[in-house]
Design a protein around this motif. Structure first.
Motif, short mmCIF file in Angstrom:
data_model
loop_
_atom_site.label_atom_id
_atom_site.label_comp_id
_atom_site.label_asym_id
_atom_site.label_seq_id
_atom_site.Cartn_x
_atom_site.Cartn_y
_atom_site.Cartn_z
N MET A 55 0.90 -1.19 0.05
CA MET A 55 0.11 -0.03 0.06
C MET A 55 0.82 1.23 -0.06
SD MET A 55 -2.77 -1.08 -0.55
CE MET A 55 -3.50 0.61 -0.65
N THR A 56 1.87 1.30 0.57
CA THR A 56 3.03 2.28 0.46
C THR A 56 3.56 2.57 -0.76
OG1 THR A 56 3.58 1.72 2.78
CG2 THR A 56 4.88 3.36 1.71
N LEU A 57 3.86 1.62 -1.35
CA LEU A 57 4.13 1.66 -2.95
C LEU A 57 3.09 2.18 -3.81
CD1 LEU A 57 6.67 -1.47 -3.41
CD2 LEU A 57 7.02 0.65 -3.01
N VAL A 58 1.83 1.90 -3.39
CA VAL A 58 0.66 2.30 -4.23
C VAL A 58 0.49 3.73 -3.89
CG1 VAL A 58 -1.76 2.19 -4.50
CG2 VAL A 58 -0.65 0.24 -4.28
N ILE A 59 0.74 4.21 -2.66
CA ILE A 59 0.63 5.62 -2.32
C ILE A 59 1.59 6.33 -2.91
CG2 ILE A 59 0.51 7.45 -0.61
CD1 ILE A 59 -1.67 5.69 -0.15
#
Lengths: 224, 83
Positions: free
Chosen positions: A28-32
């Motif tokens: 999710m951090t990478l998506v953000i």
């Protein structure tokens, strides 16, 4: 309700260490990060006197946080630390908002993210303090009222990190658990959108703003 | 009533979570209400500063809420980590 308290992990053994990664948080951090890069690209792509949608939002962020940073620090330091403050807020606000999309989870729901950001702010603030005042004056402030107050001052500085990271983590985690429990109780009827709007949008924005402002205040306290 | 050690620990942990949340919610409730009341007074005195006052009030409330959030974290730890 079954998934409550479970964490998806990747485990691996490397050089005698047993490493556990929180898969959801990392993804999710990478998506953000990808979304923020996309936003930045879209905002800066066609800069014009009559701005497009993304440029308006970007200018809104920049103008608001430039004003706040300049009020807290002086002009020269503000220029140096403004990108940090603005991007911290954008990252946090997008992280807190992404939980309202189904199948998406907030990276800030994990203590590791918020504690990492808190420790980052701590080191930046103290580095900035040493740079602004010099090492001698920096060390001297711990012995400020009297010399035996040193342990209390050190604990006070460490408590700041714990306090801001646990505040963000607790708010987001508590909000998502309340959403989950109430949704289960009402069989997903009627209430969940309003709960998501309150805990995701409102509380998320306020907490992202508070985290950013406190990081800024810690820097400005160290500089003064 | 026969009750093994693990059950006793689990029950006490749940009881502790309830007590932590219940007592920990008193302080932030009183404090946030007081801050909101003061902000209302200030808006009544200076209605043109309402935006700034609301923003300051929200930030102050979010900071004073943190003790309640700590008790929430402790309650969650007691509920999900203590087995």
């Amino acid at each position: 309700m079954e998934g409550l308290g479970e964490v998806a992990t990747w485990e691996m053994d490397m050089a005698g260490w047993h490493l556990v990664f929180n898969a959801t948080t990392i993804m999710m951090t990478l998506v953000i990060v990808a979304l923020l890069l996309l936003f930045g690209w879209q905002a800066a792509r066609k800069r014009a006197p009559v701005p497009n949608l993304f440029q308006v939002v970007g200018e809104l962020f920049v103008v608001t946080f430039w004003g706040l940073t300049r009020d807290a620090l002086d002009e020269k330091l503000a220029k140096k630390y403004f990108p940090l403050i603005c991007s911290l807020f954008m990252f946090l606000v997008l992280s807190n908002w992404i939980g309202i999309i189904p199948w998406m989870e907030e990276p800030t729901k994990d203590l590791n993210t918020t504690l990492g950001l808190g420790i980052m702010g701590f080191f930046i603030a103290h580095f900035c303090g040493i740079q602004a005042k010099g090492l001698k004056a920096y060390v001297k402030q711990y012995f400020e009222p009297m010399f035996f107050m040193m342990p209390l001052n050190v604990i006070g500085e460490i408590a700041k990190v714990v306090s801001i990271s646990f505040r963000l983590y607790g708010n987001i985690m508590g909000g998502s658990i309340i959403i989950l429990v109430v949704t289960y109780l009402v069989y997903g009827l009627l209430l969940p959108p309003f709960l998501n709007a309150f805990f995701g949008l409102f509380v998320g924005t306020v907490q992202a703003f508070v985290f950013t402002m406190l990081t800024l205040v810690y820097i400005s306290v160290q500089v003064r | 009533m026969d009750m093994s050690g693990a059950d006793f620990v689990r029950g006490m942990a749940l009881l502790g979570a309830g007590i932590a949340m219940g007592l920990g919610a008193i302080g932030p409730g009183v404090g946030e209400g007081y801050a909101a009341g003061k902000a209302c007074e200030a808006v009544g005195r200076k209605p043109e500063e309402a935006g700034l006052l609301t923003r300051t009030m929200l930030v102050g409330q979010a900071v004073s809420e943190s003790t309640g959030i700590y008790s929430l974290v402790v309650a969650l730890l007691l509920m999900f980590v203590v087995k």
